[in-house]
Design a protein around this motif. Structure first.
Motif, PDB file in Angstrom:
ATOM      1  N   THR A  28       0.833  -1.206   0.000  1.00 39.30           N
ATOM      2  CA  THR A  28       0.000   0.000   0.000  1.00 39.30           C
ATOM      3  C   THR A  28       0.868   1.257   0.000  1.00 39.30           C
ATOM      4  O   THR A  28       0.584   2.221  -0.716  1.00 39.30           O
ATOM      5  CB  THR A  28      -0.935  -0.003   1.231  1.00 39.30           C
ATOM      6  OG1 THR A  28      -1.728  -1.182   1.197  1.00 39.30           O
ATOM      7  CG2 THR A  28      -1.831   1.210   1.246  1.00 39.30           C
ATOM      8  N   GLN A  29       1.947   1.240   0.782  1.00 41.41           N
ATOM      9  CA  GLN A  29       2.857   2.382   0.815  1.00 41.41           C
ATOM     10  C   GLN A  29       3.544   2.577  -0.534  1.00 41.41           C
ATOM     11  O   GLN A  29       3.673   3.704  -1.016  1.00 41.41           O
ATOM     12  CB  GLN A  29       3.892   2.200   1.921  1.00 41.41           C
ATOM     13  CG  GLN A  29       3.314   2.319   3.313  1.00 41.41           C
ATOM     14  CD  GLN A  29       4.280   1.900   4.410  1.00 41.41           C
ATOM     15  OE1 GLN A  29       5.240   1.181   4.179  1.00 41.41           O
ATOM     16  NE2 GLN A  29       4.008   2.342   5.633  1.00 41.41           N
TER      17      GLN A  29
ATOM     18  N   SER B 226       3.994   5.488  -5.796  1.00 40.69           N
ATOM     19  CA  SER B 226       3.845   5.425  -7.251  1.00 40.69           C
ATOM     20  C   SER B 226       2.768   6.401  -7.739  1.00 40.69           C
ATOM     21  O   SER B 226       2.944   7.084  -8.744  1.00 40.69           O
ATOM     22  CB  SER B 226       3.493   3.998  -7.671  1.00 40.69           C
ATOM     23  OG  SER B 226       3.290   3.919  -9.049  1.00 40.69           O
ATOM     24  N   ARG B 227       1.652   6.452  -7.013  1.00 38.70           N
ATOM     25  CA  ARG B 227       0.579   7.375  -7.378  1.00 38.70           C
ATOM     26  C   ARG B 227       1.048   8.820  -7.318  1.00 38.70           C
ATOM     27  O   ARG B 227       0.763   9.626  -8.198  1.00 38.70           O
ATOM     28  CB  ARG B 227      -0.630   7.176  -6.448  1.00 38.70           C
ATOM     29  CG  ARG B 227      -1.849   8.016  -6.870  1.00 38.70           C
ATOM     30  CD  ARG B 227      -2.854   8.151  -5.749  1.00 38.70           C
ATOM     31  NE  ARG B 227      -2.357   8.863  -4.588  1.00 38.70           N
ATOM     32  CZ  ARG B 227      -2.196  10.200  -4.514  1.00 38.70           C
ATOM     33  NH1 ARG B 227      -2.465  10.948  -5.555  1.00 38.70           N
ATOM     34  NH2 ARG B 227      -1.744  10.766  -3.409  1.00 38.70           N
ATOM     35  N   GLN B 228       1.823   9.164  -6.289  1.00 36.59           N
ATOM     36  CA  GLN B 228       2.345  10.519  -6.145  1.00 36.59           C
ATOM     37  C   GLN B 228       3.310  10.853  -7.280  1.00 36.59           C
ATOM     38  O   GLN B 228       3.271  11.967  -7.820  1.00 36.59           O
ATOM     39  CB  GLN B 228       3.029  10.681  -4.796  1.00 36.59           C
ATOM     40  CG  GLN B 228       2.072  10.684  -3.626  1.00 36.59           C
ATOM     41  CD  GLN B 228       2.780  10.639  -2.281  1.00 36.59           C
ATOM     42  OE1 GLN B 228       3.990  10.511  -2.193  1.00 36.59           O
ATOM     43  NE2 GLN B 228       2.004  10.732  -1.196  1.00 36.59           N
ATOM     44  N   ARG B 229       4.162   9.922  -7.651  1.00 28.62           N
ATOM     45  CA  ARG B 229       5.090  10.145  -8.762  1.00 28.62           C
ATOM     46  C   ARG B 229       4.349  10.336 -10.078  1.00 28.62           C
ATOM     47  O   ARG B 229       4.692  11.198 -10.881  1.00 28.62           O
ATOM     48  CB  ARG B 229       6.072   8.981  -8.880  1.00 28.62           C
ATOM     49  CG  ARG B 229       7.107   8.952  -7.814  1.00 28.62           C
ATOM     50  CD  ARG B 229       8.070   7.814  -8.023  1.00 28.62           C
ATOM     51  NE  ARG B 229       9.058   7.793  -6.958  1.00 28.62           N
ATOM     52  CZ  ARG B 229       9.775   6.749  -6.641  1.00 28.62           C
ATOM     53  NH1 ARG B 229       9.631   5.623  -7.308  1.00 28.62           N
ATOM     54  NH2 ARG B 229      10.653   6.805  -5.673  1.00 28.62           N
ATOM     55  N   TYR B 230       3.337   9.522 -10.292  1.00 30.78           N
ATOM     56  CA  TYR B 230       2.522   9.613 -11.498  1.00 30.78           C
ATOM     57  C   TYR B 230       1.836  10.981 -11.558  1.00 30.78           C
ATOM     58  O   TYR B 230       1.808  11.634 -12.605  1.00 30.78           O
ATOM     59  CB  TYR B 230       1.491   8.485 -11.502  1.00 30.78           C
ATOM     60  CG  TYR B 230       0.568   8.482 -12.682  1.00 30.78           C
ATOM     61  CD1 TYR B 230       1.014   8.069 -13.937  1.00 30.78           C
ATOM     62  CD2 TYR B 230      -0.755   8.880 -12.560  1.00 30.78           C
ATOM     63  CE1 TYR B 230       0.166   8.068 -15.024  1.00 30.78           C
ATOM     64  CE2 TYR B 230      -1.616   8.882 -13.628  1.00 30.78           C
ATOM     65  CZ  TYR B 230      -1.153   8.469 -14.864  1.00 30.78           C
ATOM     66  OH  TYR B 230      -1.997   8.465 -15.931  1.00 30.78           O
ATOM     67  N   GLU B 231       1.315  11.420 -10.440  1.00 31.64           N
ATOM     68  CA  GLU B 231       0.650  12.720 -10.361  1.00 31.64           C
ATOM     69  C   GLU B 231       1.627  13.858 -10.673  1.00 31.64           C
ATOM     70  O   GLU B 231       1.292  14.793 -11.409  1.00 31.64           O
ATOM     71  CB  GLU B 231       0.050  12.879  -8.970  1.00 31.64           C
ATOM     72  CG  GLU B 231      -0.898  14.043  -8.825  1.00 31.64           C
ATOM     73  CD  GLU B 231      -1.528  14.063  -7.445  1.00 31.64           C
ATOM     74  OE1 GLU B 231      -1.168  14.950  -6.644  1.00 31.64           O
ATOM     75  OE2 GLU B 231      -2.369  13.192  -7.177  1.00 31.64           O
TER      76      GLU B 231
ATOM     77  N   ASP C 126      -6.733   6.934 -21.297  1.00 36.11           N
ATOM     78  CA  ASP C 126      -6.788   5.469 -21.160  1.00 36.11           C
ATOM     79  C   ASP C 126      -7.289   4.851 -22.433  1.00 36.11           C
ATOM     80  O   ASP C 126      -8.085   5.328 -23.129  1.00 36.11           O
ATOM     81  CB  ASP C 126      -7.708   5.056 -19.994  1.00 36.11           C
ATOM     82  CG  ASP C 126      -7.038   5.326 -18.656  1.00 36.11           C
ATOM     83  OD1 ASP C 126      -5.805   5.388 -18.598  1.00 36.11           O
ATOM     84  OD2 ASP C 126      -7.789   5.452 -17.674  1.00 36.11           O
TER      85      ASP C 126
ATOM     86  N   LEU D  97       2.396   1.657  -3.461  1.00 29.83           N
ATOM     87  CA  LEU D  97       1.366   2.122  -4.392  1.00 29.83           C
ATOM     88  C   LEU D  97       1.124   3.621  -4.228  1.00 29.83           C
ATOM     89  O   LEU D  97       0.989   4.355  -5.214  1.00 29.83           O
ATOM     90  CB  LEU D  97       0.071   1.350  -4.175  1.00 29.83           C
ATOM     91  CG  LEU D  97      -1.092   1.708  -5.083  1.00 29.83           C
ATOM     92  CD1 LEU D  97      -0.740   1.445  -6.545  1.00 29.83           C
ATOM     93  CD2 LEU D  97      -2.332   0.913  -4.686  1.00 29.83           C
ATOM     94  N   GLU D  98       1.112   4.096  -2.992  1.00 27.67           N
ATOM     95  CA  GLU D  98       0.917   5.528  -2.736  1.00 27.67           C
ATOM     96  C   GLU D  98       2.081   6.350  -3.291  1.00 27.67           C
ATOM     97  O   GLU D  98       1.881   7.408  -3.890  1.00 27.67           O
ATOM     98  CB  GLU D  98       0.733   5.781  -1.238  1.00 27.67           C
ATOM     99  CG  GLU D  98       0.534   7.236  -0.867  1.00 27.67           C
ATOM    100  CD  GLU D  98      -0.710   7.864  -1.480  1.00 27.67           C
ATOM    101  OE1 GLU D  98      -0.731   9.112  -1.581  1.00 27.67           O
ATOM    102  OE2 GLU D  98      -1.657   7.151  -1.850  1.00 27.67           O
TER     103      GLU D  98
END
Length: 147
Positions: free
Chosen positions: A124-125, A130-135, A147, A127-128
């Motif tokens: 979970t950490q 990764s989500r921040q980097r993607y953002e 998509d 993934l978070e």
């Protein structure tokens, strides 16, 4: 199952009344490389509670633990519950427990359940992050992403 932990040993906080099954479990986990922090009073829990640790809560403390710690965002909490208490298991899970371990404790099963909660927390950490980097990457580009 692999018995090694990262250099930063995973801390397991045990809120208990020092009964024999909990003591045996604590000793077993310590031998397996976990950093065990026993707490016997509800009033001491806040000073020991840290993000990224697994919390084991004895059935005698379930209700007061969840009442006093309602903001346990992503904190793995496993409750230790005596046999034949499905209503208590259900209540603990509804209040925020991640899992439960039945007494008498099967030590290998308990260890496996704790390791699963650690893996889930780490995933979970990651993934978070990764989500921040993607953002950030999306904000830094003038192109769109579809998509």
């Amino acid at each position: 199952m692999e018995n090694t932990l990262p250099k930063n040993r995973t801390r397991v906080l045990i809120l208990w009344d020092q009964d024999f099954p909990s003591l045996v479990l604590a000793n077993h986990l310590e031998k397996k490389g976990f950093d065990i922090r026993p707490v016997t009073r509800m009033s001491d829990i806040k000073s020991f509670l840290q993000p990224g640790q697994v919390v084991l809560v004895d059935e005698k403390f379930i209700e007061s633990f969840f009442q006093k710690n309602q903001s346990l965002d992503r904190q793995p909490v496993i409750v230790l519950i005596g046999p034949q208490k499905p209503d208590l298991v259900r209540k603990a899970l509804q209040q925020g427990a991640s899992d439960f371990i039945s007494k008498p404790v099967d030590l290998d099963l308990a260890e496996a359940r704790i390791r699963i909660q650690i893996q889930l927390l780490e995933t979970t950490q990651a993934l978070e992050i990764s989500r921040q980097r993607y953002e950030l990457a999306l904000e830094g580009t003038s192109d769109g992403i579809w998509d």
